[in-house]
Design an enzyme around this catalytic site. Sequence first.
Site, PDB file in Angstrom:
ATOM      1  N   LYS A   1       0.931  -1.252  -0.087  1.00 45.75           N
ATOM      2  CA  LYS A   1      -0.001  -0.041   0.092  1.00 45.75           C
ATOM      3  C   LYS A   1       0.807   1.332   0.264  1.00 45.75           C
ATOM      4  CE  LYS A   1      -3.733   1.994   2.728  1.00 45.75           C
ATOM      5  NZ  LYS A   1      -4.585   1.708   3.909  1.00 45.75           N
TER       6      LYS A   1
ATOM      7  N   HIS B   1      -0.026   4.360   0.635  1.00 44.01           N
ATOM      8  CA  HIS B   1      -0.781   5.517   0.979  1.00 44.01           C
ATOM      9  C   HIS B   1      -1.209   5.319   2.438  1.00 44.01           C
ATOM     10  CE1 HIS B   1      -3.906   3.579  -0.684  1.00 44.01           C
ATOM     11  NE2 HIS B   1      -4.873   3.714   0.179  1.00 44.01           N
TER      12      HIS B   1
END
Length: 218
Positions: free
Chosen positions: A102, A104
């Site tokens: 991921k 963010h």
Amino acid sequence: MSYKHDFIKFMVDSGVLTFGEFTLKSGRLSPYFMNSGNYKTGAQLAKLGEFYAECIHDNNIQFETLFGPAYKGIPLAVSTAVALYNKFGTDVSYCFDRKEAKDHGEGGVIVGKQLTAGEKVVIIEDVMTSGKALREVMPKLKEAADVTVAGMVIQVDRMEKGLNSDKSAVNEVSEEFGISIYPIVTMDDIIEAIREEIIPGKEYLDKMLEYRKVYGVQ
């Protein structure tokens, strides 16, 4: 009746363990087959977690965090963590990996407990066919932190030779990574359950014994 016999009966009742004639990916004709995809209810998942917890407790595995490889390992790790607390009063952390990092928010590939150096981790999986899943997650775990893998718990050890080796996948992976693999049950346990009529399938006993003789490891 031991939890091992209970688990074998549970697999049969859940339609996960079946007997007949099954052609495996290896091309071998097997008298039994396991399909973990047939666990599909909350009651089954709760019970399954209890069996993993029993195996961990029975083998006295010392650890701090359960790791469930995506995707099948995720519900297994969660249900096992709950069962360890409810059944034995043992409160452990759990985490799992993302298939893709991921970029963010909190980022990273690990969801749940953020691993730290020296932390003892137990990996929870359904079955081990070739060891591919472990080979994929070990680098992720080591990249997250210099953890110690205290063991890996699986549902069934088929105790079966690999295509190119006299060792089973469990044996090979255990030696390659120096990790102990703890199956809830083995093929020998299943044979015993048939012999003692804990589960139906007496008509397949001779075929199970022959398969074990031809393809089995000691």
